[in-house]
Motif scaffolding. Structure first.
Motif, PDB file in Angstrom:
ATOM      1  N   THR A   1       0.867  -1.184   0.000  1.00 29.16           N
ATOM      2  CA  THR A   1       0.000   0.000   0.000  1.00 29.16           C
ATOM      3  C   THR A   1       0.903   1.234   0.000  1.00 29.16           C
ATOM      4  O   THR A   1       1.992   1.214   0.578  1.00 29.16           O
ATOM      5  CB  THR A   1      -0.961   0.033   1.211  1.00 29.16           C
ATOM      6  OG1 THR A   1      -0.225   0.408   2.387  1.00 29.16           O
ATOM      7  CG2 THR A   1      -1.647  -1.311   1.435  1.00 29.16           C
ATOM      8  N   GLY A   2       0.475   2.266  -0.683  1.00 30.87           N
ATOM      9  CA  GLY A   2       1.360   3.422  -0.841  1.00 30.87           C
ATOM     10  C   GLY A   2       2.518   3.101  -1.769  1.00 30.87           C
ATOM     11  O   GLY A   2       3.556   3.755  -1.737  1.00 30.87           O
ATOM     12  N   GLY A   3       2.314   2.108  -2.634  1.00 26.09           N
ATOM     13  CA  GLY A   3       3.388   1.637  -3.507  1.00 26.09           C
ATOM     14  C   GLY A   3       3.630   2.486  -4.735  1.00 26.09           C
ATOM     15  O   GLY A   3       4.507   2.174  -5.542  1.00 26.09           O
TER      16      GLY A   3
ATOM     17  N   CYS B   1       2.340   0.743   3.787  1.00 32.00           N
ATOM     18  CA  CYS B   1       3.171   1.944   3.679  1.00 32.00           C
ATOM     19  C   CYS B   1       2.361   3.190   3.327  1.00 32.00           C
ATOM     20  O   CYS B   1       2.882   4.304   3.390  1.00 32.00           O
ATOM     21  CB  CYS B   1       4.290   1.710   2.662  1.00 32.00           C
ATOM     22  SG  CYS B   1       5.613   2.913   2.760  1.00 32.00           S
ATOM     23  N   ALA B   2       1.091   3.040   2.972  1.00 31.18           N
ATOM     24  CA  ALA B   2       0.274   4.225   2.675  1.00 31.18           C
ATOM     25  C   ALA B   2       0.191   5.080   3.937  1.00 31.18           C
ATOM     26  O   ALA B   2      -0.060   4.564   5.023  1.00 31.18           O
ATOM     27  CB  ALA B   2      -1.119   3.814   2.217  1.00 31.18           C
ATOM     28  N   GLY B   3       0.432   6.366   3.779  1.00 31.56           N
ATOM     29  CA  GLY B   3       0.375   7.221   4.952  1.00 31.56           C
ATOM     30  C   GLY B   3       0.657   8.643   4.567  1.00 31.56           C
ATOM     31  O   GLY B   3       1.040   8.942   3.425  1.00 31.56           O
TER      32      GLY B   3
ATOM     33  N   VAL C   1       4.707   0.419   8.508  1.00 29.05           N
ATOM     34  CA  VAL C   1       5.668   1.514   8.434  1.00 29.05           C
ATOM     35  C   VAL C   1       5.226   2.611   9.396  1.00 29.05           C
ATOM     36  O   VAL C   1       4.272   3.346   9.127  1.00 29.05           O
ATOM     37  CB  VAL C   1       5.816   2.051   6.998  1.00 29.05           C
ATOM     38  CG1 VAL C   1       6.828   3.191   6.957  1.00 29.05           C
ATOM     39  CG2 VAL C   1       6.248   0.920   6.054  1.00 29.05           C
ATOM     40  N   SER C   2       5.888   2.660  10.545  1.00 26.64           N
ATOM     41  CA  SER C   2       5.646   3.730  11.515  1.00 26.64           C
ATOM     42  C   SER C   2       6.602   4.864  11.177  1.00 26.64           C
ATOM     43  O   SER C   2       6.700   5.285  10.023  1.00 26.64           O
ATOM     44  CB  SER C   2       5.819   3.181  12.932  1.00 26.64           C
ATOM     45  OG  SER C   2       5.669   4.187  13.898  1.00 26.64           O
ATOM     46  N   SER C   3       7.371   5.353  12.133  1.00 26.73           N
ATOM     47  CA  SER C   3       8.280   6.490  11.933  1.00 26.73           C
ATOM     48  C   SER C   3       9.089   6.672  13.213  1.00 26.73           C
ATOM     49  O   SER C   3       8.677   6.191  14.281  1.00 26.73           O
ATOM     50  CB  SER C   3       7.448   7.747  11.668  1.00 26.73           C
ATOM     51  OG  SER C   3       8.210   8.921  11.867  1.00 26.73           O
TER      52      SER C   3
END
Ligand SMILES: NC(=O)C1=CN([C@@H]2O[C@H](COP(=O)(O)OP(=O)(O)OC[C@H]3O[C@@H](n4cnc5c(N)ncnc54)[C@H](OP(=O)(O)O)[C@@H]3O)[C@@H](O)[C@H]2O)C=CC1
Ligand SMILES: CCCCCCCCCCCCCCCC(=O)[C@@H](N)CO
Length: 273
Positions: free
Chosen positions: A13-15, A96-98, A146-148
């Protein structure tokens, strides 16, 4: 055992941009089949073309799916089903979408808190919820969140963003305890500032304090961050914090395993009775 990427079906996701696109390229280079999930169709097609340049055999496929991961669970479930019909069961899901929006607490719109929580948190819950049952049944799977760095530390300007990234950690750690007996592994990445279109956009709204805090560390290349995320997902190792928590987690894991065995036993008794 490490997950074998050649021939595997990886959903990102968010690719279509930034870190997610680089994760897709990294997996494709290792022989995976890719499903890209994002909203904008032009960006998806553009990314597909770019990824296909890195093919290592002529069987590999890049599938594009346009959907908002944060809106409606049944929509997300449907597109995951479509992807599975075309490319087989999902072996690895990368959430990874964010998005990020920085600002002082009192300057941020209330709707920004809702939006970031829905995209960053619920947008990770929905795709994961849609793949996890099949992964457990197959005893195969990786789920990457995928956090941060801002998901480990609350920092000035990130009241809305940090909390949405902290939420991902709670989700991931609890989920890991549930799915471990089924050979499904959950990893969380905590990337630093990374040079992406999303980062450039975030910089347009950053307060001075946030900017100065950010400038104490250097900006990473998305290719480099992606490489590390894929590596950590394939070979799951234990970090320092996890090692300290090992004793507790180990004893909790054995409770979970015991319950699983108990359940299996009573099911066979039910069948033979
Ligand atoms: N860059 C950085 O400094 C850091 C980023 N991160 C995290 O990494 C992830 C990727 O960031 P980055 O590469 O910078 O971001 P980009 O803005 O470059 O890319 C974001 C991707 O997510 C997609 N996306 C956004 N919202 C949605 C949605 N509602 N539904 C479906 N897809 C969506 C976008 O496509 P579309 O808009 O077409 O839907 C795009 O493909 C984010 O979760 C971010 O928080 C973590 C640490 C540092
Ligand atoms: C235990 C961890 C130690 C970390 C050292 C702390 C350094 C903080 C510097 C600022 C970091 C800001 C990160 C936000 C990245 C991000 O998610 C956005 N850029 C997304 O667009």
């Amino acid at each position: 055992k490490p997950l074998a990427l050649p021939g595997a079906h990886v959903v990102v996701t968010g690719g279509s941009s930034g870190i997610g696109k680089c994760i897709a390229i990294e997996c494709y280079k290792q022989g995976a089949f890719i499903t890209l999930v994002a909203r904008n169709e032009d960006k998806l097609l553009q990314a597909k073309k770019e990824i296909e340049k890195h093919s290592i055999n002529d069987k590999q496929v890049v599938l594009c799916i346009s959907v908002d991961v944060s809106q409606d669970y049944s929509q997300v479930e449907n597109v995951i089903k479509q992807a599975q019909e075309k490319l087989g069961p999902v072996d690895m899901l990368v959430n990874c979408a964010g998005m990020s929006l920085a600002g002082k607490f009192e300057d941020l719109e209330v709707s920004t808190f809702e939006r970031l929580m829905s995209v960053n948190y619920l947008g990770s819950v929905y795709p994961s919820r849609a793949v996890i049952a099949t992964m457990k049944e197959r005893r195969v799977g990786r789920v990457v969140f995928v956090s941060s760095q801002a998901g480990q530390l609350g920092l000035f300007g990130y009241t809305a963003y940090s909390s949405s990234k902290f939420a991902i950690r709670g989700l991931a750690e609890a989920l890991q305890m549930e799915v471990k007996p089924y050979n499904v592994y959950v990893t969380v990445a905590y990337p630093p500032d990374t040079d992406t279109p999303g980062f450039a956009k975030e910089n347009q709204t950053k307060p001075l304090e946030t900017r100065l805090i950010s400038e104490t560390t250097s900006v990473c290349k998305p290719e480099q961050v992606a490489k590390q995320i894929v590596k950590d997902a394939i070979v799951v190792t234990m970090g320092l914090f996890r090692t300290i928590a090992l004793f507790y987690l180990g004893s909790f894991d054995s409770i979970v395993r015991r319950c699983m065995m108990q359940k299996a036993k009573s099911e066979t008794i039910d069948k033979t009775a």
